[in-house]
Scaffold this motif. Structure first.
Motif, short mmCIF file in Angstrom:
data_model
loop_
_atom_site.label_atom_id
_atom_site.label_comp_id
_atom_site.label_asym_id
_atom_site.label_seq_id
_atom_site.Cartn_x
_atom_site.Cartn_y
_atom_site.Cartn_z
N HIS A 180 0.84 -1.21 0.00
CA HIS A 180 0.00 0.00 0.00
C HIS A 180 0.88 1.26 0.00
O HIS A 180 0.87 2.04 0.95
N HIS A 181 1.63 1.42 -1.08
CA HIS A 181 2.56 2.55 -1.13
C HIS A 181 2.38 3.44 -2.36
O HIS A 181 2.90 4.54 -2.41
N GLY A 182 1.67 2.97 -3.38
CA GLY A 182 1.36 3.82 -4.52
C GLY A 182 2.44 3.94 -5.58
O GLY A 182 2.25 4.66 -6.57
N ASP A 183 3.57 3.27 -5.41
CA ASP A 183 4.63 3.32 -6.43
C ASP A 183 4.44 2.13 -7.37
O ASP A 183 4.79 1.01 -7.06
N MET A 184 3.89 2.40 -8.55
CA MET A 184 3.53 1.33 -9.47
C MET A 184 4.75 0.56 -9.97
O MET A 184 4.68 -0.66 -10.15
N MET A 185 5.86 1.24 -10.16
CA MET A 185 7.07 0.54 -10.60
C MET A 185 7.52 -0.47 -9.55
O MET A 185 7.85 -1.62 -9.88
N ARG A 234 16.57 3.06 -3.91
CA ARG A 234 16.00 4.12 -3.08
C ARG A 234 14.48 4.05 -3.07
O ARG A 234 13.85 4.12 -2.01
N ARG A 235 13.87 3.91 -4.25
CA ARG A 235 12.41 3.86 -4.33
C ARG A 235 11.86 2.59 -3.69
O ARG A 235 10.82 2.61 -3.03
N PHE A 236 12.58 1.48 -3.86
CA PHE A 236 12.11 0.21 -3.29
C PHE A 236 12.13 0.27 -1.76
O PHE A 236 11.18 -0.15 -1.10
N ILE A 237 13.20 0.79 -1.21
CA ILE A 237 13.31 0.90 0.26
C ILE A 237 12.24 1.84 0.80
O ILE A 237 11.59 1.55 1.82
N LYS A 238 12.05 2.97 0.14
CA LYS A 238 11.03 3.94 0.58
C LYS A 238 9.64 3.32 0.57
O LYS A 238 8.83 3.55 1.48
N ALA A 239 9.34 2.52 -0.44
CA ALA A 239 8.00 1.93 -0.59
C ALA A 239 7.76 0.74 0.32
O ALA A 239 6.68 0.60 0.91
N THR A 240 8.76 -0.12 0.48
CA THR A 240 8.53 -1.40 1.17
C THR A 240 9.22 -1.53 2.52
O THR A 240 8.87 -2.40 3.31
N GLN A 300 5.64 -1.84 -7.26
CA GLN A 300 4.64 -2.91 -7.19
C GLN A 300 4.88 -3.95 -8.29
O GLN A 300 4.75 -5.15 -8.05
N LYS A 301 5.23 -3.48 -9.48
CA LYS A 301 5.53 -4.41 -10.58
C LYS A 301 6.77 -5.24 -10.26
O LYS A 301 6.82 -6.44 -10.56
N ALA A 302 7.76 -4.60 -9.65
CA ALA A 302 8.98 -5.32 -9.27
C ALA A 302 8.67 -6.36 -8.20
O ALA A 302 9.19 -7.49 -8.24
N GLN A 303 7.83 -6.00 -7.24
CA GLN A 303 7.42 -6.94 -6.20
C GLN A 303 6.71 -8.15 -6.82
O GLN A 303 6.96 -9.30 -6.44
N THR A 304 5.80 -7.88 -7.75
CA THR A 304 5.05 -8.96 -8.41
C THR A 304 6.00 -9.88 -9.17
O THR A 304 5.85 -11.11 -9.14
N TYR A 305 6.99 -9.28 -9.85
CA TYR A 305 7.95 -10.09 -10.59
C TYR A 305 8.73 -11.00 -9.65
O TYR A 305 8.91 -12.19 -9.93
N ILE A 306 9.20 -10.46 -8.54
CA ILE A 306 9.95 -11.25 -7.55
C ILE A 306 9.09 -12.40 -7.03
O ILE A 306 9.54 -13.55 -6.94
N GLU A 307 7.83 -12.09 -6.71
CA GLU A 307 6.93 -13.10 -6.13
C GLU A 307 6.55 -14.18 -7.13
O GLU A 307 6.26 -15.33 -6.74
N ASN A 308 6.53 -13.83 -8.41
CA ASN A 308 6.15 -14.80 -9.45
C ASN A 308 7.33 -15.60 -9.99
O ASN A 308 7.15 -16.48 -10.82
N ASN A 309 8.54 -15.25 -9.53
CA ASN A 309 9.74 -15.93 -10.03
C ASN A 309 10.62 -16.37 -8.86
O ASN A 309 11.83 -16.12 -8.84
#
Length: 329
Positions: free
Chosen positions: A215-220, A254-260, A222-231
């Motif tokens: 629930h962070h609003g950073d679509m990029m 930087r963006r990943f740490i800020k979001a997750t 979120q897509k990276a998270q989905t890729y990690i989870e699906n692979n």
């Protein structure tokens, strides 16, 4: 005789709050009785105190009768804050925060249980200090109180007279810890045996269910998270992942740490280990089979990451949670 105040946080209560209060009263009462039976003078007076005398029924099931109002307590030596529902500040909760701050400034020690850490952090006392809370509240806690050093893997923190503990019924471990602090080791051992509470537990890592902050609003991200989870079975390169989303490695981190709240590598490790945990809990697969399925080929590396995240080795985890591991063939 010293004074202990067990707080009843009106407006923030659920059944967990009631469980914390009732359990704490019962165990501390037994500790006091044991202490005096050994020929010692009583050490502490315990009261359950709240902001107002009105009785609220929790889940239409139970209500507690207060011993006192906090406005009538001029000085206490220890405040225990039970599990509480995080929520918006109200005029009543601000009175509670002010009273806690005043008592702390007058020398009181403070202990929070589970999500009671939100009340403690709301006072501002915890800024720059170490704290624990229920693992499921970790992301929300970090977002609301970024100045507090959250260690959600730890079962108990103890820093300059402020004690916090992890989730749910682990408050029992904090009560035993406080009994050893406020009475002695023998009284703590006695209570641990009577109430069958494990002594000296230090971690709640094995209980964590990792779901990831989405629930962070950073679509990029979120897509990276989905890729990690699906692979999960892939050995993911952060450089390749950042290139996949056409972003520089440093900016991606930087963006990943800020979001997750995790680096991309930490996130991938946690996703893989969570999948491994489920396999170890529910299947007959060997440690090596599970390891390969989640993208590890080095047993030592897999074991080190698994222990870092759960506090247990893969074999210890399997023996603890997989019922079939005890079946004799």
């Amino acid at each position: 005789m010293k004074h202990i105040t067990l707080l009843y946080p009106e407006g923030h209560c659920n059944l967990g709050t009631v469980a914390c209060i009732i359990g704490t009263v019962e165990i501390l009462t037994r500790a006091s009785a044991y202490w005096t039976e050994q020929g010692n003078k009583p050490k502490y007076e315990l009261v359950v105190a709240g902001i107002r005398p009105k009785k609220d029924y929790i889940h239409n099931l139970v209500a507690l009768k207060l011993d006192a109002l906090i406005s009538d307590i001029a000085k206490t030596d220890l405040i225990i804050i039970p599990s509480a529902i995080p929520g918006d500040e109200t005029s009543e909760s601000r009175l509670m925060f002010d009273w806690i701050r005043q008592q702390y400034n007058r020398g009181a020690e403070i202990a929070s249980m589970c999500s009671g850490a939100f009340i403690l952090a709301s006072t501002g006392i915890m800024d720059g200090r170490s704290c624990s809370t229920h693992w499921s509240y970790a992301n929300a806690f970090k977002a609301n109180y970024p100045k507090v050093n959250l260690h959600s893997d730890q079962l108990i923190t103890d820093e300059k007279g402020i004690y916090t503990n992890g989730g749910a019924y682990s408050f029992l471990n904090l009560v035993i810890y406080l009994i050893e602090k406020y009475y002695d080791r023998q009284t703590a051992i006695y209570c641990s045996k009577v109430f069958q509470i494990e002594l000296d537990r230090s971690s709640q890592s094995a209980f964590v269910i990792f779901t990831g902050q989405k629930h962070h609003g950073d679509m990029m991200v979120q897509k990276a998270q989905t890729y990690i989870e699906n692979n999960i079975n892939e050995k993911i390169s952060v450089e390749a992942l950042s290139s996949k989303f056409a972003i520089g490695r440093r900016n991606f981190d930087r963006r990943f740490i800020k979001a997750t709240g995790n680096t991309p590598l930490e996130y991938a490790q946690r996703v893989k280990i969570e999948s491994a945990k489920k396999a170890l809990e529910s299947t007959r697969k060997t440690i090596n089979e599970v390891m390969f399925e989640v993208g590890y080929s080095d047993v030592k590396a897999f074991r080190e990451v698994f222990r870092k995240i759960t506090g247990l080795s893969p074999l210890e985890y399997k023996n603890k949670y997989n019922k079939e591991s005890f079946i004799q063939y």
